[in-house]
Design a protein around this motif. Structure first.
Motif, mmCIF file in Angstrom:
data_model
loop_
_atom_site.group_PDB
_atom_site.id
_atom_site.type_symbol
_atom_site.label_atom_id
_atom_site.label_comp_id
_atom_site.label_asym_id
_atom_site.label_seq_id
_atom_site.Cartn_x
_atom_site.Cartn_y
_atom_site.Cartn_z
ATOM 1 N N ARG A 30 9.641 -0.662 10.387
ATOM 2 C CA ARG A 30 8.193 -0.570 10.229
ATOM 3 C C ARG A 30 7.984 0.805 10.354
ATOM 4 O O ARG A 30 7.794 1.588 11.302
ATOM 5 C CB ARG A 30 7.543 -1.630 11.199
ATOM 6 C CG ARG A 30 6.022 -1.860 10.950
ATOM 7 C CD ARG A 30 5.040 -0.465 11.164
ATOM 8 N NE ARG A 30 3.624 -1.019 10.924
ATOM 9 C CZ ARG A 30 2.860 -0.542 10.125
ATOM 10 N NH1 ARG A 30 3.217 0.461 9.311
ATOM 11 N NH2 ARG A 30 1.596 -0.995 9.983
ATOM 12 N N GLY B 196 5.537 3.068 11.077
ATOM 13 C CA GLY B 196 4.305 2.958 11.718
ATOM 14 C C GLY B 196 4.396 2.289 13.177
ATOM 15 O O GLY B 196 5.485 2.479 13.674
ATOM 16 N N ALA B 197 3.248 2.029 13.813
ATOM 17 C CA ALA B 197 3.205 1.552 15.030
ATOM 18 C C ALA B 197 3.335 0.135 15.394
ATOM 19 O O ALA B 197 4.191 -0.383 15.904
ATOM 20 C CB ALA B 197 2.002 2.067 15.745
ATOM 21 N N LYS C 206 0.882 -1.177 0.079
ATOM 22 C CA LYS C 206 -0.125 0.072 -0.037
ATOM 23 C C LYS C 206 0.914 1.174 0.071
ATOM 24 O O LYS C 206 1.556 1.609 0.876
ATOM 25 C CB LYS C 206 -0.835 -0.070 1.350
ATOM 26 C CG LYS C 206 -1.899 1.110 1.517
ATOM 27 C CD LYS C 206 -2.759 1.209 2.740
ATOM 28 C CE LYS C 206 -2.003 0.938 3.984
ATOM 29 N NZ LYS C 206 -2.721 0.748 5.222
ATOM 30 N N LYS D 203 -7.094 -1.050 4.970
ATOM 31 C CA LYS D 203 -6.773 -0.026 6.282
ATOM 32 C C LYS D 203 -6.270 1.316 5.883
ATOM 33 O O LYS D 203 -5.406 1.489 5.070
ATOM 34 C CB LYS D 203 -5.674 -0.851 7.040
ATOM 35 C CG LYS D 203 -5.418 -0.040 8.340
ATOM 36 C CD LYS D 203 -4.665 -1.161 9.302
ATOM 37 C CE LYS D 203 -3.458 -1.471 8.826
ATOM 38 N NZ LYS D 203 -2.202 -1.379 9.720
ATOM 39 N N ASN E 115 2.098 8.555 13.074
ATOM 40 C CA ASN E 115 0.660 8.539 12.113
ATOM 41 C C ASN E 115 -0.323 8.227 12.997
ATOM 42 O O ASN E 115 -1.484 8.257 12.593
ATOM 43 C CB ASN E 115 0.907 7.280 11.076
ATOM 44 C CG ASN E 115 0.870 5.935 11.962
ATOM 45 O OD1 ASN E 115 0.727 5.878 13.260
ATOM 46 N ND2 ASN E 115 1.202 4.741 11.456
ATOM 47 N N ARG F 102 5.425 -1.082 5.649
ATOM 48 C CA ARG F 102 4.153 -0.493 6.290
ATOM 49 C C ARG F 102 3.329 -1.787 6.931
ATOM 50 O O ARG F 102 4.150 -2.433 7.814
ATOM 51 C CB ARG F 102 3.404 0.138 5.249
ATOM 52 C CG ARG F 102 3.789 1.378 4.844
ATOM 53 C CD ARG F 102 2.878 2.072 4.196
ATOM 54 N NE ARG F 102 1.907 2.483 4.783
ATOM 55 C CZ ARG F 102 0.873 3.531 4.536
ATOM 56 N NH1 ARG F 102 0.859 3.828 3.151
ATOM 57 N NH2 ARG F 102 -0.072 3.516 5.235
ATOM 58 N N SER F 103 2.387 -2.265 6.387
ATOM 59 C CA SER F 103 1.756 -3.492 7.178
ATOM 60 C C SER F 103 2.407 -4.811 6.630
ATOM 61 O O SER F 103 1.672 -5.889 6.384
ATOM 62 C CB SER F 103 0.364 -3.564 7.221
ATOM 63 O OG SER F 103 -0.153 -2.563 8.078
ATOM 64 N N ARG G 217 -6.508 -3.610 15.425
ATOM 65 C CA ARG G 217 -6.346 -4.757 14.508
ATOM 66 C C ARG G 217 -7.493 -5.706 14.494
ATOM 67 O O ARG G 217 -7.945 -5.688 15.525
ATOM 68 C CB ARG G 217 -4.913 -5.590 14.901
ATOM 69 C CG ARG G 217 -3.748 -4.992 14.835
ATOM 70 C CD ARG G 217 -3.353 -4.723 13.296
ATOM 71 N NE ARG G 217 -1.860 -4.260 13.102
ATOM 72 C CZ ARG G 217 -1.511 -2.971 12.911
ATOM 73 N NH1 ARG G 217 -2.857 -2.112 12.953
ATOM 74 N NH2 ARG G 217 -0.409 -2.240 12.923
ATOM 75 N N ALA H 240 -3.815 5.437 8.660
ATOM 76 C CA ALA H 240 -2.628 6.047 8.576
ATOM 77 C C ALA H 240 -2.342 6.646 7.233
ATOM 78 O O ALA H 240 -1.255 7.153 6.892
ATOM 79 C CB ALA H 240 -1.276 5.388 8.995
HETATM 80 C C1 3PG Z 1 0.091 1.220 12.217
HETATM 81 O O1 3PG Z 1 0.334 0.257 12.896
HETATM 82 O O2 3PG Z 1 1.068 2.139 12.210
HETATM 83 C C2 3PG Z 1 -1.068 1.429 11.323
HETATM 84 O O3 3PG Z 1 -1.855 0.184 11.549
HETATM 85 C C3 3PG Z 1 -0.774 1.733 10.124
HETATM 86 O O4 3PG Z 1 -0.680 0.876 9.083
HETATM 87 P P1 3PG Z 1 -0.175 1.042 7.559
HETATM 88 O O5 3PG Z 1 1.106 1.771 7.510
HETATM 89 O O6 3PG Z 1 -0.556 -0.232 6.932
HETATM 90 O O7 3PG Z 1 -1.147 2.160 7.138
#
Ligand code: 3PG
Length: 306
Positions: free
Chosen positions: A75, A77-78, A9, A271, A102, A55-56, A224, A274
């Motif tokens: 990663r 993101g979180a 994505k 998703k 994000n 990302r994911s 999630r 973010a």
């Molecule tokens: C995260 O864990 O940072 C979010 O779920 C965002 O995920 P993404 O980068 O796949 O949009």
């Protein structure tokens, strides 16, 4: 040395340009693999990468084994439940995330979905307002704190549950700490989920908790899908025609839920919490800087596999 950005994505183009700039200014080679359709493309691209930004995207043992020169995986993101930490650790690879970068984007989507649910998915019928309603935040991390900040603007009464966060932090944010999950779900008209997917949290929100929510409640999940017990959710929606479930991550039984409870459930097509240019820029640049810093001198401030 090569920094590979592999995002099924994609980030906004402006974020990709910024990432490229950070990598190239550090004297490294930048490579981009976007919207890949097959895992084999990722396996091929990672073969000579020193750093991998995702990302994911699923980074399993096979991807890690294919990355013969990999030193760091960031990663952007979180949540890092998509990365096989044990395999990375065994291969001597540092894994990092970019916490907080994000979180505002995700928090804003919570309210996009809360208003949509309150207004009956915009079907034209008379709905409800968020003002003076009770909001329970399930985990008071970076996203939860942004949710609390925005909720105040809506005039909501906010409480939160987080055994890892001291009460004082919540109290300072004008949030009432609650200390049991039963109290959180049983005492709020809106509950917003912000827990990570871990072996402990998987399937942890099911029939008992959801059906304990007060009449007319809305459960919002931008975390999630794995944290929900989907059979329990279906049963709760069946027994309680007043409840709604809105989520930024489609459950596996989404078509079944949409058929049975249309108008009371909503799922984003992909998703997108973010998925804003701001969040892409913040998380992307942070990931690029962290990758470069690790490759240069081993700086690993946000390492998650210590
Ligand atoms: C995260 O864990 O940072 C979010 O779920 C965002 O995920 P993404 O980068 O796949 O949009």
């Amino acid at each position: 040395m090569k920094v590979l950005v592999a995002t099924e994505k994609p980030f906004a183009a402006v974020a990709v340009n910024s990432i490229r700039q950070v990598v190239e200014e550090a004297g490294f080679t930048f490579e981009l693999l976007e919207k890949y359709a097959a895992k084999s493309e990722l396996l091929a691209a990672v073969a000579d990468a020193d750093a991998l930004i995702v990302r994911s995207d699923k980074v399993d043992a096979e991807v890690i084994a294919a990355g013969k020169s990999l030193k760091v995986i960031v990663r952007a993101g979180a949540g890092y439940d998509n990365i096989d930490l044990a395999a990375a650790t065994a291969a001597g690879i540092c894994v990092e995330n970019t916490p907080g970068q994000n979180s505002n984007a995700v928090a804003e989507l919570v309210f996009g979905m809360a208003v949509m649910a309150a207004r009956n998915m915009y079907d034209g019928t008379s709905g409800a307002e968020l003002k003076d309603k009770k909001l329970g935040i399930h985990a008071f991390g970076q996203v939860g704190r942004n949710v609390a900040r925005i909720a105040k603007g809506f005039g909501m009464e906010v409480s939160a549950l987080d055994p890892f966060c001291p009460d004082e932090v919540m109290l300072q944010a004008g949030v009432k700490p609650v200390h049991s999950i039963e109290e959180l779900y049983g005492g709020n008209n809106y509950v917003s989920i912000h827990i990570p997917a871990t072996p402990e949290t998987r399937g942890s929100i099911g029939y008992e908790l959801i059906s304990a929510m007060p009449k007319g409640s809305v459960l919002i999940n931008t975390a999630r899908k794995e944290v929900i017990d989907e059979d329990g959710l279906r049963k709760a929606l069946e027994m309680r025609p007043d409840l709604k479930y809105v989520a930024d991550i489609k459950p596996d039984n989404a078509p079944e839920l949409a058929d049975a409870f249309g108008g009371r459930v909503f799922f984003t097509p992909k998703k997108m919490g973010a998925q804003t240019s701001e969040a892409n820029i913040n998380a992307g640049i942070a990931a690029a800087r962290q990758s470069v810093a690790f490759l240069k001198d081993g700086t690993d401030t946000y390492r998650v596999n210590k």
